[in-house]
Structure formats: structure tokens, C-alpha cells
Design an enzyme around this catalytic site. Sequence first.
Site, PDB file in Angstrom:
ATOM      1  N   CYS B  87       0.839  -1.206   0.000  1.00 51.25           N
ATOM      2  CA  CYS B  87       0.000   0.000   0.000  1.00 51.25           C
ATOM      3  C   CYS B  87       0.875   1.257   0.000  1.00 51.25           C
ATOM      4  CB  CYS B  87      -0.976  -0.048   1.179  1.00 51.25           C
ATOM      5  SG  CYS B  87      -2.395   1.064   0.999  1.00 51.25           S
ATOM      6  N   HIS B 195      -3.484  -5.695   1.053  1.00 47.43           N
ATOM      7  CA  HIS B 195      -2.835  -5.929   2.348  1.00 47.43           C
ATOM      8  C   HIS B 195      -2.836  -7.413   2.726  1.00 47.43           C
ATOM      9  CE1 HIS B 195      -2.494  -1.725   3.887  1.00 47.43           C
ATOM     10  NE2 HIS B 195      -3.447  -1.513   2.999  1.00 47.43           N
ATOM     11  N   GLU B 197      -1.183  -8.821   4.980  1.00 47.81           N
ATOM     12  CA  GLU B 197      -1.079  -8.996   6.445  1.00 47.81           C
ATOM     13  C   GLU B 197      -2.448  -8.962   7.121  1.00 47.81           C
ATOM     14  OE1 GLU B 197      -0.576  -6.244   4.862  1.00 47.81           O
ATOM     15  OE2 GLU B 197      -1.018  -4.469   6.076  1.00 47.81           O
TER      16      GLU B 197
END
Lengths: 88, 226
Positions: B87, B195, B197
Site C-alpha cells: 500500500c 494488504h 497482512e
Amino acid sequence: MTFSIHVEVRLRPGIADPQGATIERALPTLGFDGVSGVSVGKSIRFEVEGTDEASVRAQVDDLCDRFLTNPVIEEAVVTIEQLEQATS
Amino acid sequence: MSVRVGVLVFPGSNCEQDVVWAVEHLGAQAELLWHGDGSVSGVDAVVVPGGFAHGDYLRPGAIARFSPVMEAVTEFARGGGPVVGICNGFQVLTEAGLLPGALQKNAGLKFLCAPAVLEVVTTRSVLTGDATVGQRLSVPVNHFEGNYTCDDRTLASLRDDDCIVLRYVDNPNGSVDDIAGICNREGNVVGLMPHPERAVDELLGSADGRVLLGSLLSAAGTSVTA
């Protein structure tokens, strides 16, 4: 000599400008019809010490290319004005 | 010894703890690396997390490249070390010149925060080594400036050099060629807008990010033993 610099950072043609588009869409609701081509950029002002306008321009162009703009999506319009010498 | 992942922290980063949690969830060690320190502390991989480094002043990522740690990251990347920008981290890597192109504002003029389906395009990057080509992954996106753009020549070389890592199945932001993530020619520097994660456990709605971060840990482990 001191030069006054104005850098206008514009989005390159074809690069998305949601702020400009949103402003343009909002204007008719206030009764402002016939406004088109709204675009939003940045205005950056500073002063540079230099001997002549050409060398100052070269320096500012380099500075715009390497930092003030991202040349992939933005372009700079540079205006240079020599400040009046202070007279004693 | 388990793999050590360094996670950069700039003023304004806000996804670094998510990355630390995800990395540890996958069994590796994570440590935060402050942007003002000129070293990556001998870690095996570097993640540039999401957020608003330096408040996105001037442009997203524009100021971050002057942080002392970026010189160390650039050197680490040149030496073949795995580096992933997520990002805002992707924006930082493009501004730092580690990846080509730029991220412009979303074509739909809206901030996007939603799951996105991605397709793995190549497995030669450090983020996709354990995935398979064509594999579909559901990973959330969360951005306003995620619309990848570059000139035609750069796009042609990204295609020719197999540097497009992930594509959106249903392009949410107008990215050229549906690009969600790219890598450098060597495959060790990757930038992506989604993302991973935030998708490492079913509790989070998807565990599809595991194969991506798992690939990074594998790549980091390989560079440790190499």
C-alpha cells in the site's frame, strides 16, 4: 540577485483528478452552470539566490523533476520573477 | 534460527503492527525499524508497511525516500535482499526509484476499503514463490491512491520481463493492465496495493494472504542459508 519562484504542479493529461471532478459536479447545484475543465493542482512558492535567470531556471527545473513533482503523473509550470534590489 | 523480518516505521505509518502480528503468526520474528536509523539491523527481509509516511506531504511516499533507513533498504535490495512494500509502502518504493511507475488516485474517485480477488501472474517474485500461477486470492485493499500507472514503454517491459506479480480479477481502481502488484527485474523487490497482512487467518475473513507472506519468509530463509 534574489528570484521569486512560483511552481504550479499540475496532473498530466489523462491522470485521474477526483478533486477537480467533484468540484465540477458540485458547481451546478449552486447555480453555476457552464463551468468545465476544473482541475486541482498545487502551488509552491519560494525564493532562490542566483546570478541570472537562466541558471536559476535550470536549477528549479531540476528541483521540480527530482522532488516537487513525480514526472510519471505530474508536470510543473515554473514562473520566475527577479525581486527588486533594495536601494539604500 | 527463525527468519527475521524488519518492518519500517515512518511518522504516519499505521500498518506496521499488523505486519508484525502476521509475521509472528506465521512463525517468524519481526522487528520494527525506525526510519531515522540508517540501518536494517541485519534482518533477512524488509517490509515497508501501509499508512501515511510523513503524512503523505507533497505526495504519498515523496518525503519517505529521504529517511536515512531508505538508503539502507536500497543497499539491502541491491544486494538481493527481499523487500516488500504494501500500500503506502508500494508508493514509497516507486518514489524511491526501487520500482517503476506511480500510483495515482483511484479512477472511481472513491477511497476503497473492500476485499479484492487477485490472480497470481508470476511465481518468480519473493512474494509469490510458494503460490501457483493463476491462483486466486482474496486480500483486502484500503486506499485512495492505488491506481497504478506508467508509460507504455515501462508497461511493455513489465510484461516482457515477467514483472507483473498480481492482477485484480475485477479491477477496483482503474490500474493499468489490472495491476495489483509488480516486482523489479530480479524479483526481490515487490510492491502491491492489497494488504496480505490483513488476510492471514480465517477469523479475519480470509487466510489467502498467508501464501504471500509465507513466500516472503521462504525467500528470506533462502537468502539466510545462501
